[in-house]
Design a protein around this motif. Structure first.
Motif, PDB file in Angstrom:
ATOM      1  N   TYR A   4       0.845  -1.187   0.000  1.00  0.00           N
ATOM      2  CA  TYR A   4       0.000   0.000   0.000  1.00  0.00           C
ATOM      3  C   TYR A   4       0.884   1.242   0.000  1.00  0.00           C
ATOM      4  O   TYR A   4       2.049   1.196   0.367  1.00  0.00           O
ATOM      5  CB  TYR A   4      -0.880   0.043   1.244  1.00  0.00           C
ATOM      6  CG  TYR A   4      -2.013  -0.948   1.247  1.00  0.00           C
ATOM      7  CD1 TYR A   4      -2.297  -1.725   0.135  1.00  0.00           C
ATOM      8  CD2 TYR A   4      -2.805  -1.095   2.362  1.00  0.00           C
ATOM      9  CE1 TYR A   4      -3.335  -2.616   0.145  1.00  0.00           C
ATOM     10  CE2 TYR A   4      -3.844  -1.992   2.390  1.00  0.00           C
ATOM     11  CZ  TYR A   4      -4.109  -2.756   1.274  1.00  0.00           C
ATOM     12  OH  TYR A   4      -5.142  -3.636   1.304  1.00  0.00           O
ATOM     13  N   LYS A 601      -7.912  -8.928  -1.763  1.00  0.00           N
ATOM     14  CA  LYS A 601      -8.044  -7.598  -2.346  1.00  0.00           C
ATOM     15  C   LYS A 601      -7.872  -6.519  -1.285  1.00  0.00           C
ATOM     16  O   LYS A 601      -7.331  -5.437  -1.543  1.00  0.00           O
ATOM     17  CB  LYS A 601      -9.408  -7.465  -3.028  1.00  0.00           C
ATOM     18  CG  LYS A 601      -9.577  -6.210  -3.864  1.00  0.00           C
ATOM     19  CD  LYS A 601     -10.908  -6.251  -4.612  1.00  0.00           C
ATOM     20  CE  LYS A 601     -11.065  -5.000  -5.486  1.00  0.00           C
ATOM     21  NZ  LYS A 601     -12.367  -5.008  -6.209  1.00  0.00           N
ATOM     22  N   TYR A 604      -3.785  -6.335  -0.308  1.00  0.00           N
ATOM     23  CA  TYR A 604      -2.703  -6.104  -1.266  1.00  0.00           C
ATOM     24  C   TYR A 604      -3.152  -5.236  -2.432  1.00  0.00           C
ATOM     25  O   TYR A 604      -4.307  -5.277  -2.854  1.00  0.00           O
ATOM     26  CB  TYR A 604      -2.195  -7.436  -1.839  1.00  0.00           C
ATOM     27  CG  TYR A 604      -1.563  -8.355  -0.830  1.00  0.00           C
ATOM     28  CD1 TYR A 604      -0.221  -8.227  -0.472  1.00  0.00           C
ATOM     29  CD2 TYR A 604      -2.305  -9.359  -0.222  1.00  0.00           C
ATOM     30  CE1 TYR A 604       0.354  -9.076   0.454  1.00  0.00           C
ATOM     31  CE2 TYR A 604      -1.737 -10.216   0.713  1.00  0.00           C
ATOM     32  CZ  TYR A 604      -0.410 -10.067   1.054  1.00  0.00           C
ATOM     33  OH  TYR A 604       0.168 -10.907   1.972  1.00  0.00           O
ATOM     34  N   SER A 605      -2.201  -4.459  -2.947  1.00  0.00           N
ATOM     35  CA  SER A 605      -2.370  -3.817  -4.242  1.00  0.00           C
ATOM     36  C   SER A 605      -1.925  -4.795  -5.335  1.00  0.00           C
ATOM     37  O   SER A 605      -1.276  -5.798  -5.059  1.00  0.00           O
ATOM     38  CB  SER A 605      -1.531  -2.537  -4.327  1.00  0.00           C
ATOM     39  OG  SER A 605      -1.982  -1.547  -3.435  1.00  0.00           O
ATOM     40  N   ARG A 609      -4.073  -2.264  -9.867  1.00  0.00           N
ATOM     41  CA  ARG A 609      -4.970  -1.782  -8.797  1.00  0.00           C
ATOM     42  C   ARG A 609      -4.111  -1.304  -7.634  1.00  0.00           C
ATOM     43  O   ARG A 609      -3.322  -2.055  -7.077  1.00  0.00           O
ATOM     44  CB  ARG A 609      -5.901  -2.914  -8.359  1.00  0.00           C
ATOM     45  CG  ARG A 609      -6.980  -2.489  -7.381  1.00  0.00           C
ATOM     46  CD  ARG A 609      -7.849  -3.698  -7.001  1.00  0.00           C
ATOM     47  NE  ARG A 609      -7.044  -4.714  -6.350  1.00  0.00           N
ATOM     48  CZ  ARG A 609      -6.770  -4.746  -5.060  1.00  0.00           C
ATOM     49  NH1 ARG A 609      -7.219  -3.778  -4.276  1.00  0.00           N
ATOM     50  NH2 ARG A 609      -6.038  -5.705  -4.541  1.00  0.00           N
ATOM     51  N   VAL A 610      -4.295  -0.046  -7.269  1.00  0.00           N
ATOM     52  CA  VAL A 610      -3.437   0.587  -6.261  1.00  0.00           C
ATOM     53  C   VAL A 610      -4.286   1.039  -5.077  1.00  0.00           C
ATOM     54  O   VAL A 610      -5.367   1.606  -5.244  1.00  0.00           O
ATOM     55  CB  VAL A 610      -2.687   1.798  -6.861  1.00  0.00           C
ATOM     56  CG1 VAL A 610      -1.772   2.422  -5.823  1.00  0.00           C
ATOM     57  CG2 VAL A 610      -1.902   1.382  -8.088  1.00  0.00           C
ATOM     58  N   ILE A 611      -3.766   0.764  -3.870  1.00  0.00           N
ATOM     59  CA  ILE A 611      -4.432   1.192  -2.640  1.00  0.00           C
ATOM     60  C   ILE A 611      -3.599   2.294  -1.986  1.00  0.00           C
ATOM     61  O   ILE A 611      -2.407   2.136  -1.728  1.00  0.00           O
ATOM     62  CB  ILE A 611      -4.577   0.020  -1.648  1.00  0.00           C
ATOM     63  CG1 ILE A 611      -5.389  -1.110  -2.265  1.00  0.00           C
ATOM     64  CG2 ILE A 611      -5.223   0.511  -0.349  1.00  0.00           C
ATOM     65  CD1 ILE A 611      -6.821  -0.774  -2.521  1.00  0.00           C
ATOM     66  N   GLU A 757      -8.870   3.454  -3.615  1.00  0.00           N
ATOM     67  CA  GLU A 757      -8.458   2.411  -4.548  1.00  0.00           C
ATOM     68  C   GLU A 757      -8.594   2.931  -5.976  1.00  0.00           C
ATOM     69  O   GLU A 757      -9.635   3.465  -6.361  1.00  0.00           O
ATOM     70  CB  GLU A 757      -9.331   1.165  -4.381  1.00  0.00           C
ATOM     71  CG  GLU A 757      -9.028   0.065  -5.391  1.00  0.00           C
ATOM     72  CD  GLU A 757     -10.082  -1.025  -5.402  1.00  0.00           C
ATOM     73  OE1 GLU A 757      -9.771  -2.145  -4.967  1.00  0.00           O
ATOM     74  OE2 GLU A 757     -11.221  -0.749  -5.849  1.00  0.00           O
ATOM     75  N   GLU A 759      -8.369   1.399  -9.743  1.00  0.00           N
ATOM     76  CA  GLU A 759      -8.314   0.119 -10.444  1.00  0.00           C
ATOM     77  C   GLU A 759      -8.588   0.322 -11.928  1.00  0.00           C
ATOM     78  O   GLU A 759      -9.582   0.937 -12.306  1.00  0.00           O
ATOM     79  CB  GLU A 759      -9.321  -0.878  -9.868  1.00  0.00           C
ATOM     80  CG  GLU A 759      -9.252  -2.244 -10.555  1.00  0.00           C
ATOM     81  CD  GLU A 759     -10.148  -3.280  -9.905  1.00  0.00           C
ATOM     82  OE1 GLU A 759      -9.943  -4.479 -10.163  1.00  0.00           O
ATOM     83  OE2 GLU A 759     -11.052  -2.885  -9.140  1.00  0.00           O
ATOM     84  N   TYR A 767       0.598   0.643 -10.960  1.00  0.00           N
ATOM     85  CA  TYR A 767       1.179   0.702  -9.621  1.00  0.00           C
ATOM     86  C   TYR A 767       2.557   1.356  -9.623  1.00  0.00           C
ATOM     87  O   TYR A 767       2.841   2.249  -8.819  1.00  0.00           O
ATOM     88  CB  TYR A 767       1.269  -0.700  -9.017  1.00  0.00           C
ATOM     89  CG  TYR A 767       1.880  -0.686  -7.624  1.00  0.00           C
ATOM     90  CD1 TYR A 767       1.111  -0.389  -6.512  1.00  0.00           C
ATOM     91  CD2 TYR A 767       3.240  -0.937  -7.428  1.00  0.00           C
ATOM     92  CE1 TYR A 767       1.660  -0.355  -5.241  1.00  0.00           C
ATOM     93  CE2 TYR A 767       3.796  -0.897  -6.158  1.00  0.00           C
ATOM     94  CZ  TYR A 767       3.010  -0.603  -5.070  1.00  0.00           C
ATOM     95  OH  TYR A 767       3.555  -0.558  -3.824  1.00  0.00           O
TER      96      TYR A 767
END
Length: 776
Positions: A4, A601, A604-605, A609-611, A757, A759, A767
């Protein structure tokens, strides 16, 4: 799988201007003499209370019930020396005064009837006096609790003088804890003098409660004490004993060694036996009170604990090893007769149990698959159990998971409607949540079906019919909303289903048909190793199992962050969406909440898809602006989704119509210079709890919309783009606001966590690009 990244705070939080410009209803016209009329009502209320007050409890304090027109005007009443104890949705309020003089209030009533000052259009204080529709006092029957009403009591005359009753006496929050304790001591002395028994005295931050056993004659006196808010029968858990249905098992896999770093989960239930699958991960057996012992003779606690540690055991039975995700602490809180202890209040029991286990073992996840089916929410208000859990969750920064509760939807002559009226009956008033599932700082869990519930032998049997298929709401799951309309349940998880058997004319669950439930550990394991169980009692530990996995990944995360991560990863299954397609968004949320949590989900990123996240706090009436970096690859080429989730642990007071003392909300703005963003939200000119309108072009339209989100303590919203968005630039802004409520005078700030998030549905890698910008 990627890590993250932190959200970037643009600058220090700023205060916004509070200007109430929403529509306040006009006060009615009253005219000369109305002040005298209110004054007479006041005198009658005082005289009535003097006459009814038991002679043992003579003091100058006063409790008034006032019906207000339009708004309750709490600030004005406080200036007049009256404290707001309770408020209902119809603007009926209960007020406390430490004496009967009420000099300033009487002066205003007299001034209202006096001459209109020169140059003034209306009467003096008319904006306040004209809103007073009625002044009276509480009747003894107003203090009857929900369980007493459920038991058939409608007047205190229904109490039999020679009968002995065990009840909980709850006081109003009329002053400091010391003042409330002093009044409780007077009541205790009265009970002792009338040959009654006092079992427990609880005094928390806002709740004061006494558990007593006394005669109906003495209890009638208690109902006339002004400082008494409610008198009620003790709670009863909706717990069922194990009913074994034979399970045919193949070879059982070996246990994988338990990791020493597994998180600790405490289960408040009927106890826990040393099952072979669990024995080596049980840290402690405790009981509150100690007299309850440790053994699980009901089987409920062992079954719930097995789901916490093992999750979906049926899927593990086909693997080479069985893995556990948590260490367990058993907290026994019910008797072997499936009752709560009769000599301790639930607030005392819950606080002692959770605080001690948290302190001694560092436990941060607690599971309560219990409920009080006779305690429905009255006027949208939670009871002492839920309020105590909310206070504890906030004070200790712990996760408390609560089952939404179960209901057999149909029986008798209407039993076939269990099939034909599904899923409509899930939204019936009789199917709404009960205590303590309305707690706002805890996580309430509903249930969906793990399968259709049929066994192989039912394949050609027309007498057996399914109700729900995989991923659809379980026929027994209870639904929201919670207190004050706050969205509940928070999530759903797999908890089993029911089927209809035409031969027996019954709706059957895991007590009769093993395939309708999930496999878990059996308390009587020498007789049968595993058992099938169904209900929200099973879906709740299923979600706690996922939370344990997340806490292991983020051991230092706050409870707010774990909840926000869960909300960000959750979705309503397609199967549920399909069967609920005829219902609106609000009704679907009442049944499914935010959906089913995806623990991978949440933890983890991915490359596409980025958190981003932040754990923070805001002072009252402040806002913070966070930067959301938007890579070039996220501005085009297919569908892209931004999802924001916010969690905060609000202060609560159960006697208020507005249960939570602070509110928070968020907005996402794009294509607007940051200075303009700050200016808009600094000079707030909208509704009291609404942020400024910055313009449709700049505001991202997240769904569900702000009106659905803003009242909740756990919020999530998403927006999906399919067109190119280069014109809006490579920086979006997340605005988080803390709006003060009744808690503004006692709270300096509000803690929260927010998760964003990004995505890309086309699996475009974003990412690495975003990480480079965040870490610059």
């Amino acid at each position: 799988m990627a890590q993250y990244e932190h959200l970037i705070l643009i600058r220090q939080p700023e205060t916004f201007t509070r200007r109430k410009t929403g529509r306040v209803p006009r006060h009615p016209g009253r005219g000369a003499g109305y002040g005298s009329k209110v004054g007479k009502d006041l005198e009658n209320a005082i005289a009535k209370q003097r006459a009814e007050r038991p002679p043992q409890f003579v003091d100058p304090s006063l409790i008034l019930r006032v019906k207000m027109d339009g708004i309750i005007m709490e600030d004005v009443w406080e200036k007049l020396g009256l404290t707001l104890l309770s408020s209902d949705e119809d603007n009926t309020i209960v007020l406390f005064s430490s004496d009967e003089q009420l000099i300033e209030f009487r002066e205003r009533l007299e001034a209202y009837d006096g001459p209109i000052p020169a140059g003034q259009i209306g009467r003096r204080f008319e904006s306040f006096i004209n809103r007073i529709a009625d002044v009276g006092t509480l009747e003894p029957r107003d203090r009857l609790g929900v369980r007493m009403k459920e038991a058939g009591f409608s007047e205190i005359e229904d109490l039999l003088d020679g009968e002995i009753y065990t009840v909980d006496i709850e006081l109003w929050e009329f002053g400091s804890r010391e003042m409330r304790c002093a009044k409780a001591d007077q009541i205790i002395e009265f009970i002792d003098n009338h040959n009654g028994s006092v079992f427990d005295h609880y005094s928390g931050p806002s709740i004061t409660m006494i558990r007593v056993s006394t005669s109906g004659e003495a209890l009638k006196t208690i109902f006339s004490i002004p400082e008494v808010a409610f008198v009620d029968l003790p709670p009863e858990p909706d717990i069922e004993t194990n009913q074994l249905v034979e399970l045919t098992l193949g070879k059982v896999p070996e246990l994988a060694p338990a990791d020493e770093n597994l998180p600790v989960v405490a289960v408040l239930d009927s106890g826990l036996n040393d099952h072979p699958f669990l024995k080596d991960i049980i840290l402690a057996h405790v009981a509150y009170p100690k007299e309850l012992g440790q053994a699980d003779n009901l089987g409920h606690g062992t079954a719930v604990s097995g789901v916490v540690a093992l999750g979906d055991l049926s899927s593990q039975l086909s693997q080479s090893n069985i893995h556990r995700v948590a260490k367990l602490i058993s907290i026994k809180v019910v008797t072997d007769n499936a009752q709560f202890p009769d000599k301790q209040t639930l607030p005392t029991q819950m606080r002692q149990a959770i605080e001690s286990v948290h302190t001694e073992y560092g436990c941060r996840i607690f599971v309560i698959s219990l409920g009080d089916s006779k305690a429905k929410f009255e006027k949208g208000r939670v009871g002492p159990w839920a309020a105590t859990l909310d206070e504890i969750a906030r004070e200790l920064d712990v996760l408390i998971f609560i089952s939404a509760g179960n209901r057999c939807p149909r029986s008798g002559d209407d039993v076939e409607e269990g099939v034909t009226h599904y899923p409509g009956y899930l939204l019936e008033e009789a199917n709404e949540l009960f205590e303590p599932a309305g707690a706002v700082n805890a996580v309430t869990v509903g249930s969906i079906a793990h399968a259709n519930g049929l066994e192989s032998k039912h394949g050609d049997d027309a007498h057996v019919q399914t109700i729900a298929d995989f991923g659809q709401p379980s026929p027994f799951t209870r639904t929201g909303p919670g207190a004050a309309g706050i969205a509940k349940p928070d999530f759903i998880d797999y908890g089993g289903t029911m089927i209809f058997n035409a031969v027996t004319a019954q709706l059957q669950d895991a007590k009769q048909i093993a395939s309708t439930g999930l496999i878990t550990t059996n308390n009587n394991f020498f007789n049968q190793l595993l058992v099938s169980k169904s209900g929200t009692s099973i879906s709740t530990p299923m979600l706690a199992n996922k939370a344990a996995q997340m806490l292991r990944r983020f051991p230092d995360a706050s409870a707010n962050l774990i909840k926000a991560l869960m909300a960000g990863s959750a979705s309503v299954p397609e199967e549920a969406d399909r069967v609920l397609s005829g219902y609106n968004e609000k009704d679907v949320a009442k049944i499914c909440g935010n959906g089913v949590v995806d623990p991978l989900k949440a933890a983890y990123s991915d490359d596409h898809r980025v958190i981003l996240y932040a754990e923070d706090k805001l002072e009252m009436d402040q806002f913070a602006v966070y930067q959301i970096p938007i890579p070039n690859e996220f501005q085009s080429r297919g569908q892209r989704t931004i999802r924001v989730s916010l969690s905060f642990d609000a202060p609560v007071r159960r006697t208020r119509a507005e249960y939570i003392g602070t509110k928070m909300n968020f907005r996402v703005v794009r294509g607007c210079p940051v200075n303009q963003v700050f200016e808009h939200f600094r000079t707030h000119t909208g509704e009291d709890t609404e942020p400024a309108d910055i313009g449709d072009r700049f505001m991202c339209k997240l769904k569900p919309g702000s009106r659905s989100r803003d009242k909740n303590t756990l919020q999530t919203g998403a927006v999906t783009f399919s067109k190119d968005t280069e014109d809006y630039g490579d920086e979006y802004y997340l605005i988080v606001r803390c709006v003060s409520g009744w808690a503004s005078e006692q709270e300096l700030y509000q803690k929260f966590a927010v998760v964003v998030e990004l995505e890309h549905q086309e699996q475009v890698q974003i990412y690495a690009r975003l990480q480079a910008r965040v870490n610059v």
